[in-house]
Design a protein around this motif. Structure first.
Motif, PDB file in Angstrom:
ATOM      1  N   LEU A 156      30.055 -41.041   5.685  1.00  0.00           N
ATOM      2  CA  LEU A 156      29.350 -42.054   4.903  1.00  0.00           C
ATOM      3  C   LEU A 156      30.253 -42.367   3.718  1.00  0.00           C
ATOM      4  N   ILE A 157      30.907 -43.498   3.757  1.00  0.00           N
ATOM      5  CA  ILE A 157      31.888 -43.870   2.744  1.00  0.00           C
ATOM      6  C   ILE A 157      31.444 -45.171   2.078  1.00  0.00           C
ATOM      7  N   ARG A 158      31.640 -45.259   0.796  1.00  0.00           N
ATOM      8  CA  ARG A 158      31.321 -46.459   0.033  1.00  0.00           C
ATOM      9  C   ARG A 158      32.540 -46.860  -0.771  1.00  0.00           C
ATOM     10  N   GLY A 159      32.683 -48.147  -0.978  1.00  0.00           N
ATOM     11  CA  GLY A 159      33.771 -48.651  -1.796  1.00  0.00           C
ATOM     12  C   GLY A 159      33.335 -49.920  -2.498  1.00  0.00           C
ATOM     13  N   GLU A 160      33.669 -49.993  -3.756  1.00  0.00           N
ATOM     14  CA  GLU A 160      33.312 -51.204  -4.501  1.00  0.00           C
ATOM     15  C   GLU A 160      34.423 -51.584  -5.459  1.00  0.00           C
ATOM     16  N   ASN A 161      34.485 -52.852  -5.751  1.00  0.00           N
ATOM     17  CA  ASN A 161      35.418 -53.380  -6.721  1.00  0.00           C
ATOM     18  C   ASN A 161      34.970 -52.875  -8.095  1.00  0.00           C
ATOM     19  N   ALA A 162      35.819 -52.136  -8.764  1.00  0.00           N
ATOM     20  CA  ALA A 162      35.446 -51.526 -10.041  1.00  0.00           C
ATOM     21  C   ALA A 162      35.249 -52.565 -11.144  1.00  0.00           C
ATOM     22  N   GLN A 163      35.824 -53.746 -10.971  1.00  0.00           N
ATOM     23  CA  GLN A 163      35.694 -54.778 -11.999  1.00  0.00           C
ATOM     24  C   GLN A 163      34.436 -55.621 -11.818  1.00  0.00           C
ATOM     25  N   THR A 164      34.076 -55.918 -10.551  1.00  0.00           N
ATOM     26  CA  THR A 164      32.940 -56.818 -10.298  1.00  0.00           C
ATOM     27  C   THR A 164      31.710 -56.099  -9.766  1.00  0.00           C
ATOM     28  N   GLY A 165      31.893 -54.892  -9.227  1.00  0.00           N
ATOM     29  CA  GLY A 165      30.775 -54.168  -8.614  1.00  0.00           C
ATOM     30  C   GLY A 165      30.474 -54.616  -7.199  1.00  0.00           C
ATOM     31  N   ALA A 166      31.230 -55.574  -6.678  1.00  0.00           N
ATOM     32  CA  ALA A 166      31.012 -56.061  -5.302  1.00  0.00           C
ATOM     33  C   ALA A 166      31.519 -55.028  -4.298  1.00  0.00           C
ATOM     34  N   TRP A 167      30.855 -54.955  -3.151  1.00  0.00           N
ATOM     35  CA  TRP A 167      31.298 -54.046  -2.085  1.00  0.00           C
ATOM     36  C   TRP A 167      32.684 -54.446  -1.602  1.00  0.00           C
ATOM     37  N   LEU A 168      33.477 -53.472  -1.212  1.00  0.00           N
ATOM     38  CA  LEU A 168      34.765 -53.753  -0.582  1.00  0.00           C
ATOM     39  C   LEU A 168      34.514 -53.971   0.912  1.00  0.00           C
ATOM     40  N   PRO A 169      35.024 -55.053   1.480  1.00  0.00           N
ATOM     41  CA  PRO A 169      34.721 -55.362   2.883  1.00  0.00           C
ATOM     42  C   PRO A 169      35.497 -54.525   3.895  1.00  0.00           C
ATOM     43  N   ASN A 170      36.484 -53.749   3.471  1.00  0.00           N
ATOM     44  CA  ASN A 170      37.300 -53.000   4.426  1.00  0.00           C
ATOM     45  C   ASN A 170      36.916 -51.530   4.535  1.00  0.00           C
ATOM     46  N   ILE A 171      35.705 -51.172   4.150  1.00  0.00           N
ATOM     47  CA  ILE A 171      35.220 -49.798   4.268  1.00  0.00           C
ATOM     48  C   ILE A 171      34.424 -49.672   5.567  1.00  0.00           C
ATOM     49  N   ALA A 172      34.740 -48.678   6.348  1.00  0.00           N
ATOM     50  CA  ALA A 172      34.088 -48.490   7.649  1.00  0.00           C
ATOM     51  C   ALA A 172      32.594 -48.226   7.483  1.00  0.00           C
ATOM     52  N   PRO A 173      31.811 -48.606   8.482  1.00  0.00           N
ATOM     53  CA  PRO A 173      30.368 -48.332   8.426  1.00  0.00           C
ATOM     54  C   PRO A 173      30.082 -46.838   8.601  1.00  0.00           C
ATOM     55  N   ASP A 174      28.865 -46.443   8.263  1.00  0.00           N
ATOM     56  CA  ASP A 174      28.437 -45.055   8.461  1.00  0.00           C
ATOM     57  C   ASP A 174      28.526 -44.719   9.944  1.00  0.00           C
ATOM     58  N   GLU A 175      28.908 -43.476  10.239  1.00  0.00           N
ATOM     59  CA  GLU A 175      29.095 -43.103  11.641  1.00  0.00           C
ATOM     60  C   GLU A 175      28.794 -41.626  11.872  1.00  0.00           C
ATOM     61  N   VAL A 176      28.227 -41.342  13.032  1.00  0.00           N
ATOM     62  CA  VAL A 176      27.991 -39.970  13.480  1.00  0.00           C
ATOM     63  C   VAL A 176      28.559 -39.840  14.894  1.00  0.00           C
ATOM     64  N   SER A 177      29.306 -38.776  15.137  1.00  0.00           N
ATOM     65  CA  SER A 177      29.834 -38.467  16.465  1.00  0.00           C
ATOM     66  C   SER A 177      29.279 -37.125  16.903  1.00  0.00           C
ATOM     67  N   LEU A 178      28.962 -37.020  18.175  1.00  0.00           N
ATOM     68  CA  LEU A 178      28.336 -35.819  18.713  1.00  0.00           C
ATOM     69  C   LEU A 178      28.946 -35.491  20.073  1.00  0.00           C
ATOM     70  N   THR A 179      29.237 -34.229  20.290  1.00  0.00           N
ATOM     71  CA  THR A 179      29.689 -33.747  21.598  1.00  0.00           C
ATOM     72  C   THR A 179      28.811 -32.571  21.976  1.00  0.00           C
ATOM     73  N   ILE A 180      28.325 -32.584  23.197  1.00  0.00           N
ATOM     74  CA  ILE A 180      27.560 -31.463  23.750  1.00  0.00           C
ATOM     75  C   ILE A 180      28.139 -31.189  25.125  1.00  0.00           C
ATOM     76  N   GLY A 181      28.447 -29.913  25.379  1.00  0.00           N
ATOM     77  CA  GLY A 181      29.049 -29.605  26.657  1.00  0.00           C
ATOM     78  C   GLY A 181      28.747 -28.208  27.133  1.00  0.00           C
TER      79      GLY A 181
END
Length: 150
Positions: A30-55
């Protein structure tokens, strides 16, 4: 998108368990990024993700098999007016299954056969910010290898 100053924060967690007959792993980011000057979200931050392996493992038959899943959330934290759009914002779930056979003794020791079906349910999705288009549909892979030790 380059900005003069950015603020990045988040968390990444991973855990694994492995026993004689069972294995599993889980990872989340879960990663967040924002422009420190404007407070706007940075568009190049990956979305939240969960990976699971069961074997599982059948040691007597030299088999290992399992299921991999990847759950990516929709990416809605983007500033208005960016060039990212449409399918790239959508979340997706991708499921793979696999099996491998690797004898540990006898004439076939050193041989390894693997098979994998990726995107098992033929999910149409696109990786966030990937301009090359949608990801591959259901894909079948098989390999056969042999290790020689000198």
């Amino acid at each position: 998108m380059n900005v003069g100053a950015a603020k990045l924060y988040g968390v990444e967690l991973e855990g694994n368990y492995d026993s004689e007959r069972f294995f599993t792993s889980v990872a989340a980011s879960l990663i967040r990024g924002e422009n420190a000057q404007t407070g706007a979200w940075l568009p190049n931050i990956a979305p939240d993700e969960v990976s699971l392996t069961i074997g599982g493992k059948l040691p007597e038959q030299y088999l290992r098999f399992g299921w991999d899943a990847r759950f990516a959330a929709a990416q809605t934290r983007v500033p208005v007016g960016t060039t990212t759009s449409g399918l790239r914002y959508q979340g997706f779930n991708k499921h793979d299954v696999f099996v491998s056979w690797k004898p540990q003794e006898g004439m076939l020791k050193g041989l390894e056969a693997t098979a994998r079906v990726e995107n098992l349910f033929n999910q149409q999705y696109q990786e966030y910010l990937d301009a090359t288009g949608p990801a591959k549909g259901r894909t079948f892979k098989a390999s056969l290898g042999y290790t020689i030790k000198f």
